[in-house]
Each structure stands twice: as structure tokens, then as C-alpha cells.
Design a protein around this motif. Structure first.
Motif, PDB file in Angstrom:
ATOM      1  N   LEU A   1      -3.735   6.705  -1.836  1.00  0.00           N
ATOM      2  CA  LEU A   1      -2.873   5.228  -2.091  1.00  0.00           C
ATOM      3  C   LEU A   1      -3.882   4.391  -3.080  1.00  0.00           C
ATOM      4  N   ALA A   2      -5.177   4.583  -2.500  1.00  0.00           N
ATOM      5  CA  ALA A   2      -6.236   3.604  -3.149  1.00  0.00           C
ATOM      6  C   ALA A   2      -6.286   3.900  -4.670  1.00  0.00           C
ATOM      7  N   CYS A   3      -6.280   5.220  -4.911  1.00  0.00           N
ATOM      8  CA  CYS A   3      -6.289   5.610  -6.211  1.00  0.00           C
ATOM      9  C   CYS A   3      -5.106   5.028  -7.245  1.00  0.00           C
ATOM     10  N   GLN A   4      -3.940   4.757  -6.639  1.00  0.00           N
ATOM     11  CA  GLN A   4      -2.838   4.425  -7.201  1.00  0.00           C
ATOM     12  C   GLN A   4      -3.061   2.837  -7.884  1.00  0.00           C
ATOM     13  N   THR A   5      -3.843   2.082  -7.274  1.00  0.00           N
ATOM     14  CA  THR A   5      -4.263   0.694  -7.798  1.00  0.00           C
ATOM     15  C   THR A   5      -5.549   0.434  -8.662  1.00  0.00           C
ATOM     16  N   ARG A   6      -5.348  -0.696  -9.292  1.00  0.00           N
ATOM     17  CA  ARG A   6      -6.374  -0.991 -10.308  1.00  0.00           C
ATOM     18  C   ARG A   6      -7.648  -1.378  -9.478  1.00  0.00           C
ATOM     19  N   ASN A   7      -7.637  -1.944  -7.988  1.00  0.00           N
ATOM     20  CA  ASN A   7      -8.824  -2.225  -7.303  1.00  0.00           C
ATOM     21  C   ASN A   7      -8.496  -1.523  -5.957  1.00  0.00           C
ATOM     22  N   PRO A   8      -9.311  -0.043  -5.816  1.00  0.00           N
ATOM     23  CA  PRO A   8      -9.083   0.796  -4.869  1.00  0.00           C
ATOM     24  C   PRO A   8     -10.013   0.066  -3.691  1.00  0.00           C
TER      25      PRO A   8
ATOM     26  N   LYS B   1       4.937   6.269  -0.987  1.00  0.00           N
ATOM     27  CA  LYS B   1       4.050   5.193  -0.816  1.00  0.00           C
ATOM     28  C   LYS B   1       3.123   5.143  -1.867  1.00  0.00           C
ATOM     29  N   LYS B   2       2.937   6.028  -2.666  1.00  0.00           N
ATOM     30  CA  LYS B   2       2.405   6.113  -3.938  1.00  0.00           C
ATOM     31  C   LYS B   2       2.999   5.114  -4.786  1.00  0.00           C
ATOM     32  N   LYS B   3       4.208   5.330  -5.012  1.00  0.00           N
ATOM     33  CA  LYS B   3       5.150   4.684  -6.088  1.00  0.00           C
ATOM     34  C   LYS B   3       4.834   2.901  -5.559  1.00  0.00           C
ATOM     35  N   VAL B   4       5.045   2.710  -4.376  1.00  0.00           N
ATOM     36  CA  VAL B   4       5.050   1.346  -4.012  1.00  0.00           C
ATOM     37  C   VAL B   4       3.669   0.802  -4.074  1.00  0.00           C
ATOM     38  N   PHE B   5       2.645   1.747  -4.012  1.00  0.00           N
ATOM     39  CA  PHE B   5       1.291   1.008  -4.255  1.00  0.00           C
ATOM     40  C   PHE B   5       0.938   0.741  -5.674  1.00  0.00           C
ATOM     41  N   GLN B   6       1.626   1.483  -6.679  1.00  0.00           N
ATOM     42  CA  GLN B   6       1.500   1.321  -7.931  1.00  0.00           C
ATOM     43  C   GLN B   6       2.212   0.035  -8.516  1.00  0.00           C
ATOM     44  N   GLN B   7       3.421  -0.143  -7.920  1.00  0.00           N
ATOM     45  CA  GLN B   7       4.050  -1.305  -7.865  1.00  0.00           C
ATOM     46  C   GLN B   7       3.434  -2.636  -7.689  1.00  0.00           C
ATOM     47  N   LEU B   8       2.829  -2.294  -6.428  1.00  0.00           N
ATOM     48  CA  LEU B   8       1.982  -3.849  -5.783  1.00  0.00           C
ATOM     49  C   LEU B   8       0.958  -4.055  -6.648  1.00  0.00           C
ATOM     50  N   SER B   9       0.178  -3.001  -7.164  1.00  0.00           N
ATOM     51  CA  SER B   9      -1.074  -3.238  -7.744  1.00  0.00           C
ATOM     52  C   SER B   9      -0.677  -3.759  -9.221  1.00  0.00           C
ATOM     53  N   ALA B  10       0.708  -3.627  -9.734  1.00  0.00           N
ATOM     54  CA  ALA B  10       0.879  -4.274 -11.063  1.00  0.00           C
ATOM     55  C   ALA B  10       1.503  -5.674 -10.927  1.00  0.00           C
ATOM     56  N   VAL B  11       2.145  -5.880  -9.645  1.00  0.00           N
ATOM     57  CA  VAL B  11       2.646  -7.066  -9.398  1.00  0.00           C
ATOM     58  C   VAL B  11       1.705  -8.372  -8.630  1.00  0.00           C
ATOM     59  N   CYS B  12       0.889  -7.843  -7.873  1.00  0.00           N
ATOM     60  CA  CYS B  12       0.091  -8.745  -6.987  1.00  0.00           C
ATOM     61  C   CYS B  12      -0.874  -9.640  -7.772  1.00  0.00           C
ATOM     62  N   LYS B  13      -1.252 -10.906  -7.565  1.00  0.00           N
ATOM     63  CA  LYS B  13      -2.388 -11.279  -8.207  1.00  0.00           C
ATOM     64  C   LYS B  13      -3.732 -10.678  -8.024  1.00  0.00           C
ATOM     65  N   PRO B  14      -4.526 -10.904  -8.723  1.00  0.00           N
ATOM     66  CA  PRO B  14      -5.915 -10.138  -8.503  1.00  0.00           C
ATOM     67  C   PRO B  14      -6.384 -10.375  -7.125  1.00  0.00           C
TER      68      PRO B  14
ATOM     69  N   MET C   1       4.398  10.356   1.274  1.00  0.00           N
ATOM     70  CA  MET C   1       3.314  10.299   0.293  1.00  0.00           C
ATOM     71  C   MET C   1       3.749   9.650  -1.159  1.00  0.00           C
ATOM     72  N   ALA C   2       4.901  10.193  -1.523  1.00  0.00           N
ATOM     73  CA  ALA C   2       5.177  10.107  -2.927  1.00  0.00           C
ATOM     74  C   ALA C   2       5.782   8.696  -3.027  1.00  0.00           C
TER      75      ALA C   2
ATOM     76  N   ASN D   1       0.352   0.901   6.481  1.00  0.00           N
ATOM     77  CA  ASN D   1       0.753   0.992   8.192  1.00  0.00           C
ATOM     78  C   ASN D   1       0.833   2.717   8.281  1.00  0.00           C
ATOM     79  N   THR D   2       0.522   3.580   7.297  1.00  0.00           N
ATOM     80  CA  THR D   2       0.831   4.847   7.666  1.00  0.00           C
ATOM     81  C   THR D   2       0.214   5.254   8.875  1.00  0.00           C
ATOM     82  N   SER D   3       0.925   6.430   9.510  1.00  0.00           N
ATOM     83  CA  SER D   3       0.282   6.679  10.737  1.00  0.00           C
ATOM     84  C   SER D   3      -0.875   7.833  10.566  1.00  0.00           C
ATOM     85  N   GLY D   4      -0.896   8.456   9.329  1.00  0.00           N
ATOM     86  CA  GLY D   4      -1.893   9.212   9.326  1.00  0.00           C
ATOM     87  C   GLY D   4      -2.174   9.813   7.861  1.00  0.00           C
ATOM     88  N   LEU D   5      -1.483   9.350   6.707  1.00  0.00           N
ATOM     89  CA  LEU D   5      -1.646   9.843   5.477  1.00  0.00           C
ATOM     90  C   LEU D   5      -2.872   9.467   5.012  1.00  0.00           C
TER      91      LEU D   5
END
Ligand code: 3HC
Ligand code: NAI
Length: 719
Positions: A414-421, A385-398, A382-383, A405-409
Motif C-alpha cells: 500500500l505504501a508503494c502506491q503513494t508519494r510518501n511511503p 485498497k491500492k486504488k484507494v491509496f493512490q487516490q488518497l496520495s493524490a488528493v491529500c495535502k502533503p 488488495m486491488a 485498517n487491513t487485518s493482515g494485508l
């Protein structure tokens, strides 16, 4: 119905009209019978063409009619009358001619197909055989080996392959009906005796008995208890050994047996269930028909391990541009080599060029800035994945969709780590991801219908059966797997062996029993999860506390194996032993048996004789009970979703319809009664306690599965 018109002065044109696939419903059959009578009685008409409206010949018998009372003219005499007609009848095959549709075409004197048409006899997939003469005419037309292949597998063939087999007489790139009409004019008045397939001898290869024996053995091996493939072989054997009329009698007998078997009912249910899952809905009221997906052109995959590689291959093979990202050059190069190999092997099988140039590899997450959708497949942590989602949210176009692909987390975390959950969903693939058909699309409380619709559509485009499910630990599939695995371990503690439990489950129809499957997946995966949950602890105190954790019965057997480095196939030891790490041939392991004896002695457990019934009931009913809880919680919208997930993701035998359908065949009251019995015997096992929805369904008279949604709605509204 069927429309009759006269074209080009002398051709009677019969057009099947029953959208969407021109299934041969009672009204269509009546239309064909009436139209044929008219064509044969009109002196101006010299030949007949049969076609289907909207570029589709026919999808076969109307499956919706199977459950009810038979009405309208039966198919077999109708097809016989067409074959016996004094005027030539030409089938103009566009789109598809399947099942009864192809059998109708086989009753015609000539078959002309569009080059893009596909034909086949898929009855076996519905637990049936081609029962309108198909099992007797096809071998007479194309020979026994090819007919056996088509009928026992149900596979569709292209027009080109059909022409090679002699299944169609001509293919065309032009308007098939026009070509067929011209053809019909040309053959008008010609003798028809040599065109009636039922009068052909059935040409057999010299070693036909050996062939039948081989096919029968293969079919028995792969059928996993399904009876239709075996009946298909028997029907073709009748064609090879009996005169046509006797062969038809044998086809009728075999079909009658199949029709009254529970298997065809399960497979018909499953046919419609597979289609029902596409009509997804969310508790918010959002639905498939009111939520538009956004097109995806370019996607990214983060983490190129077991899953990321398969996902990349699936995307590239479907024509998507993919940015594939790993942490370091070494992992990246290994992944690139593996992915290229997978693409090349797949392309060779399909006779196409490998889609190598669809993928751009990199170690920098910045390279995903311009993609439309990202699928994260890094370690189940989880830790991280959270980091990766923060990075993705910062890097990706709006507007980029971020999927895990988590099996169950928890998708919501994860959504909460991003600008657009609202753009975050789970896309849970199954290993190997480029092969397995199932995709769970997991929506969290913040996921938008747009994100769900887009993930569902992407799944469809890459050839997956996508099922939308709610967010909870393990989603649907893995959540139901937990009590199933747990019961299997308890059964070992009480006296069973892994071989016995697996044998019972494989006889039931699973491709692999629970222990062989665990060895394949890797025992360490679940161990890590249990450690993270505080369940698996090193050196627990001995005695009862070891087998009772967090207030419920717990079996540490899996943990103890992992502590010994027995992770399954990958280490060459698990619940079974293997010749070497990575080998797939499981052999019983005497070490494991002594280990179980010692374990039981240590915990003063007395091994008792456990029978088939107990293994099945405890493993399956506990899983089914969890399925009812999932329905009650609204994680799955209906029983069809669960059944489709289990058949496509967990090798549940399709001819048993899926776990929820299976419960209806056992009887909900019996499932309830047995769960009560086992819960009484094991009060410290909550998964055996029958859930409210099951009780309510039994209380309301065990309605048919198609009516469950109404009861579920009521139960949920009372919560
Ligand atoms: N009977 C009744 N309904 C049928 C049908 C059939 N044979 N075939 C398809 N449908 C329905 C589907 O349920 C679906 O309905 P929905 O829109 O309400 O969900 C609709 O037609 C469209 O079907 P698909 O979503 O599957 O559409 P596709 O374009 O993806 O596929 C198809 C079309 C290839 C024809 C596919 O539907 C299919 O494989 N159909 C079944 C074919 C079959 O198994 N035929 C054999 C029937 S048994 C038989 O003929 C017995 C005989 O030997 C006596
Ligand atoms: P894996 O261990 O084979 O691969 C994970 C990969 O991610 C590694 O190659 C690693 O180098 C890479 N990685 C780690 N951190 C990264 C980062 N920050 N950026 C880029 N790459 C990074 O794991 P596996 O089995 O592929 O699992 C991945 C995910 O898929 C997990 O969440 C798992 O639960 C899930 N999953 C696994 C299934 C399976 O059968 N293996 C089935 C379904 C889902």
C-alpha cells in the motif's frame, strides 16, 4: 520516603514522596511510621495531615516489591497505629488514592479530597484483595452493597461519587492540603472514638444473604476462572458477619492464598506489560522516546462498514473532527444513521452530549484534502485498497498520514502506491472498534518513526492500548490465530466436536471458544482469504489430496460449511445453529455432527477420544510456537507486546498473563517437549514444529520472561 514538616504552628504535615505515584514502598512506610511518631510526641502538634507530593496522594502498595523479600514496616500495623492515634489525622487526597493508598486514607480519621481526585480499590485487577484492612473498613464506612461493587470490580470513583457514598468527608476545588490543614486545626482536641472506622458496626441490608449469593454468582460467571473476585466477595462477607478482628484474620488468610497463587503473578506481569508496550521500538533503532509524534486535529475514515463506523465513533468521541467517506449515497446514509445511533447511546451512558457535529459525511474522496490523517477501512481487497491509496496520495495535502485498517494485508504494498511511503502505517482496530481496547500499529519497511509515533499517540488519545508491530501476513494477532484455528479443525477431523473444543477453551478462560468466535466473526471472511491464497478450491479431488494442500496438512471443513451457505451467526448456521440469522445463542447442531461423521467416513478417518489436555496443548502450544517465531522474526519487539495483544484483542484470560507468559508457567521445556511430541505425530503440520527461539530459550535454562529480549537479540544477530 515521607517528609515531615510542621505547618501553621500546630499541624504535623506528612508528605509521601515516591515518584511517580507515591507508591507505599518500604521507604515510604518507614517515613510514615517515623513521622507519625514524631507528630505524636511533639506537644505543639495537635493534629496531623497526610498528603502526597506532586498532587498525587498514593497509587497504593509498591507493586515492584511484591516479588521480593518483604522489608520495612508492614502496612496493616502502620494503618492501625494511625487510626489509634490520640491526635486527629486527616488525609488530603489529590489526584488518586488507590489500593493501599485508599486503605491508608481509611485509617485516617477524616478524608478531604480535591474535586478532581479519584479513589478506588483496584487490587482485584492485580489478583489480590484490599489486604490492608480495606475489605473490612470500606463496608463499615459505606455499607455492604457499595463496598462489594467497588472491591469486586476495582473501579475508580470520582470525588463527587465518593462524597455521596460517605467515603470522603469533604471535597474542595481549592488547594487540598491548605484546606486539610485548616480542617485539622479545627478538629484538634475533638474526641476521636466515633472516627475510627474499625469500630463501626457493619450495616447490612435486610436481604444481605441474597445479595452475597447474587454477587457471588455474577462474579463466578464473569471471572472466567480468576480467583481474586471470589476472594473479594468472601472478604466482604467476613466484614458483614464477623467482628473486626476476626474479619481482619479472614482478610489475611484470603490474601495469603491469593498471594501464593500464580494468578497474581500473571496479573502483576500484565500490569507492567501494559505499560511496557508504550515504550515501543523498531528494528531500525527508532524508539518511543526519540520519535516525536505530530499533532492530529482532523482525521478521515474511508469506508463506513462494520469497522469504519466504529473507528469514526471512537475518533469523534475523543474530540477529533472526522470526515467520513462512503462510495454511494445509500451506504452513506445507512452509515450516518448507524454512527449517530452509536454516538447517542454512548453519550447517554456517559451522561454527555453526543459528538454528532464532529463528523462531516460525504461520498467524494476530495473532501479529505485537508485532513492530517486518514484511516482506510474499505473491503479487504488488495486491488481496491491500492486504488484507494493512490487516490488518497493524490488528493491529500502533503504530510498527511495514510493508515490502513487491513487485518493482515501487506502494508508495504500500500505504501508503494503513494508519494510518501514513509507516512503509511497500519492501524489495525478490532471489532467493535469503538469498544475494543486494542490497536496494532503496523510499520512497514518504509514507515517513518514519525508516522509510528503519531499513530501510537492517536491510539492513546482515543483510549486504545496501542502496540507497534512489524509488517507480515496477519501481523501479530491474526498470524498467531492461524495455527490455533487450524489445530481446532484438525481436532474435529480426528474425533472432537465444536462444543467440546469450545468448552475446554472456555474453561481455560477464553470468553468464547474458537468455534463460537468463528461463528461470531463470520466464516466467510477466512474463506475468502483462503480462496485468494489458492487454498480453498471448489470441488477439490477427493481423498488425501483434499486434506493436503501446498505440501502441508489442510482441513477443508470451514470451506465445506461456507459452500453450504453456513457463514455463522449472520446466516443462523455455522459450527452451531442459531434460532435466526443474527441471533447470538449458539446451540449444538445435529446436522453438523452427522456432517462430521460423513466427512470422517469419506476420508477413512477413525474418530478417537480426545481429552482436555490434547485440545489445550495443540491449540495453545501451536499458537505460542508462532509467538516465538514472531519474536524471532522481530515482528514483535518483546513477549509483552504479544501478551497485551492477546488479552485486549482476543479475550485471552488476563489472569493467565497472555500466551507467552502462560508458556513460562507451563515451563518452556514442557511446551517444547509437547510440541516435539505432536509434531512427530503430525509431521505434515509445520506449525507444530518447535521454532529455534524456543529451543534456544530452553537451551539457555529457560530464563525469566523479562530476560527473553537478551536471548532474542542474540538469536537475531546470528541470523
Ligand atoms: N506500584 C509501583 N509502580 C507503580 C504503581 C504501584 N502501585 N502504580 C503505578 N506505578 C508505576 C507504573 O508502573 C509506571 O511506571 P513506568 O513509568 O516505569 O512505566 C508509573 O508508575 C506511571 O504509571 P502509569 O503509566 O500507569 O501512569 P498513569 O498516570 O497512567 O496512571 C495510576 C497512574 C492510575 C496510579 C496507575 O498507574 C495505576 O492504576 N496504578 C496501579 C494502582 C493499583 O493497582 N494499586 C493497588 C496496588 S496493590 C495494593 O495496594 C495492595 C494493598 O491492598 C495491600
Ligand atoms: P465492510 O464490508 O463491513 O465495510 C467496508 C465498507 O467499505 C463498505 O461499506 C463499502 O461500501 C465501503 N467501501 C468500499 N470501497 C470503498 C471506497 N472506494 N470508498 C469508500 N468506501 C468504500 O468491511 P469491514 O468488516 O468494516 O472491514 C473493513 C476493513 O477492516 C477490511 O480491511 C477488514 O479486513 C478490516 N478489519 C475487519 C474487521 C472485522 O471484524 N470486520 C476487524 C479488523 C479489521
Amino acid at each position: 520516603m515521607a517528609q515531615y514538616t510542621r505547618v501553621s504552628g500546630s499541624v504535623g504535615l506528612i508528605t509521601l514522596q515516591s515518584p511517580p505515584v507515591n507508591a507505599l514502598s518500604a521507604a515510604v512506610r518507614q517515613g510514615i511510621v517515623d513521622s507519625m511518631q514524631r507528630a505524636l510526641s511533639e506537644p505543639e502538634v495537635k493534629s496531623v495531615v497526610i498528603c502526597g507530593q506532586n498532587g498525587i496522594f498514593s497509587g497504593g502498595a509498591d507493586i515492584k516489591e511484591f516479588g521480593g523479600q518483604m522489608s520495612g514496616p508492614p502496612l496493616i500495623p502502620m494503618i492501625h497505629a494511625i487510626e489509634a492515634a490520640s491526635k486527629p489525622v486527616v488525609a488530603a487526597i489529590e489526584g488518586i488514592a488507590l489500593g493501599g493508598g485508599l486503605e491508608l486514607a481509611l485509617g485516617c480519621h477524616y478524608r478531604i479530597a480535591h474535586s478532581k481526585a479519584r479513589v478506588g480499590l483496584p487490587e482485584v485487577t492485580l489478583g489480590l484483595l484490599p489486604g490492608a484492612g480495606g475489605s473490612q473498613r470500606l463496608p463499615r464506612l459505606i455499607g455492604v452493597p457499595a463496598a462489594l461493587d467497588l472491591i469486586t470490580t476495582g473501579r475508580y470513583v470520582t470525588a463527587a461519587e465518593a462524597l455521596k457514598f460517605g467515603l470522603v468527608d469533604q471535597i474542595t476545588d481549592h488547594n487540598t492540603v491548605n484546606v486539610a490543614v485548616k480542617f485539622a486545626q479545627r478538629v484538634a482536641g475533638q474526641p476521636l472514638d466515633a472516627r475510627r472506622i474499625s469500630t463501626y458496626p457493619c450495616l447490612c441490608p435486610p436481604d444481605v444473604d441474597v445479595l452475597f449469593e447474587e454477587v457471588m454468582q455474577r462474579v463466578r460467571r464473569t471471572a472466567r476462572g480468576a480467583i481474586a473476585p471470589i476472594a473479594c466477595v468472601q472478604a466482604v462477607r467476613a466484614a458483614a458477619t464477623l467482628p473486626y478482628n476476626q474479619g481482619m484474620e479472614r482478610e489475611r488468610e484470603l490474601m495469603a492464598t491469593l498471594f501464593t497463587s500464580g494468578q497474581t503473578r500473571a496479573l502483576q506481569y500484565f500490569f507492567f506489560a501494559q505499560r511496557a508496550v508504550g515504550r515501543w521500538s523498531m528494528p531500525s533503532g527508532a524508539r518511543w522516546d526519540t520519535s516525536k509524534p505530530r499533532p492530529v486535529h482532523k482525521a478521515a475514515v474511508i469506508g463506513l462498514g462494520t469497522m469504519g463506523r466504529g473507528i469514526t465513533v471512537a475518533l469523534a468521541q475523543a474530540g477529533f473532527s472526522v470526515v467520513a467517506v462512503e462510495t454511494q449515497e445509500k451506504q452513506l446514509m445507512e452509515a450516518k444513521q448507524a454512527i449517530s445511533g452509536m454516538l447517542e447511546r454512548g453519550a447517554k451512558r456517559r451522561g454527555v452530549a453526543p459528538a454528532l457535529d464532529k463528523i462531516n459525511y460525504g461520498c467524494n474522496i476530495q473532501s479529505v484534502a485537508d485532513v492530517d490523517l486518514v484511516i482506510e477501512a474499505v473491503f479487504e481487497d488488495m486491488a481496491l485498497k491500492k486504488k484507494v491509496f493512490q487516490q488518497l496520495s493524490a488528493v491529500c495535502k502533503p504530510g498527511t498520514f495514510l493508515c490502513s485498517n487491513t487485518s493482515g494485508l501487506d502494508i508495504d504494498q500500500l505504501a508503494c502506491q503513494t508519494r510518501n511511503p514513509e507516512l503509511v502505517v497500519g492501524m489495525h482496530f478490532f471489532a467493535p472498534a469503538h469498544v475494543m481496547k486494542l490497536l496494532e500499529v503496523v510499520y512497514g519497511p518504509k514507515s517513518s518513526p514519525l508516522a509510528v509515533a503519531t499513530a501510537m499517540q492517536l491510539g492513546k488519545k482515543i483510549g486504545k492500548v496501542s502496540v507497534a508491530v512489524g509488517n507480515c501476513r496477519g501481523f501479530v494477532g491474526n498470524r498467531m490465530l492461524k495455527p490455533y484455528l487450524e489445530q481446532a479443525l484438525f481436532l474435529l477431523e480426528e474425533g472432537a466436536t465444536p462444543e467440546f473444543v469450545d468448552q475446554v477453551l472456555e474453561e481455560f478462560g477464553f470468553a468464547m471458544g474458537v468455534f463460537r468466535m468463528s461463528d461470531l466473526s463470520g466464516l466467510d471472511v477466512g474463506w475468502k482469504v483462503r480462496m485468494a491464497d489458492g487454498l480453498a478450491v471448489p470441488n477439490p479431488t477427493t481423498g488425501q489430496a483434499t486434506r493436503l494442500r501446498q505440501g502441508r496438512r489442510y482441513s477443508p471443513l470451514g470451506d465445506l460449511l461456507c459452500e453450504q451457505g453456513r457463514f455463522g451467526q449472520k446466516t443462523g448456521r455455522g459450527w452451531y445453529q442459531y434460532n435466526k440469522p443474527g441471533s447470538q445463542v449458539a446451540k449444538p447442531d445435529p446436522w453438523l455432527h452427522s456432517f462430521l461423521d460423513e466427512y470422517r467416513a469419506r476420508h477413512t478417518l477413525v474418530a478417537r477420544r480426545i481429552d482436555h489436555q490434547e485440545v489445550l496443548e495443540r491449540c495453545l502450544y501451536s499458537m505460542i510456537n508462532e509467538g516465538f517465531r514472531i519474536l524471532e522474526d522481530g515482528i514483535a519487539a518483546g513477549p509483552e507486546d504479544i501478551d497485551v495483544i492477546y488479552v485486549f484483542g482476543y479475550s485471552w484470560p488476563r489472569h493467565r498473563g497472555g500466551p507467552m507468559f502462560y508458556a513460562t508457567t507451563v515451563g518452556l521445556n514442557k511446551v517444547l517437549e509437547r510440541l516435539e511430541h505432536y509434531h512427530q505425530a503430525h509431521p505434515d503440520v509445520p506449525s507444530l514444529q518447535p521454532c529455534d527461539l524456543l529451543r534456544k530459550l530452553v537451551g539457555s535454562g529457560s530464563p525469566p520472561i523479562q530476560k527473553w529480549r537478551e536471548v532474542i537479540k542474540k538469536v537475531r544477530s546470528q541470523l
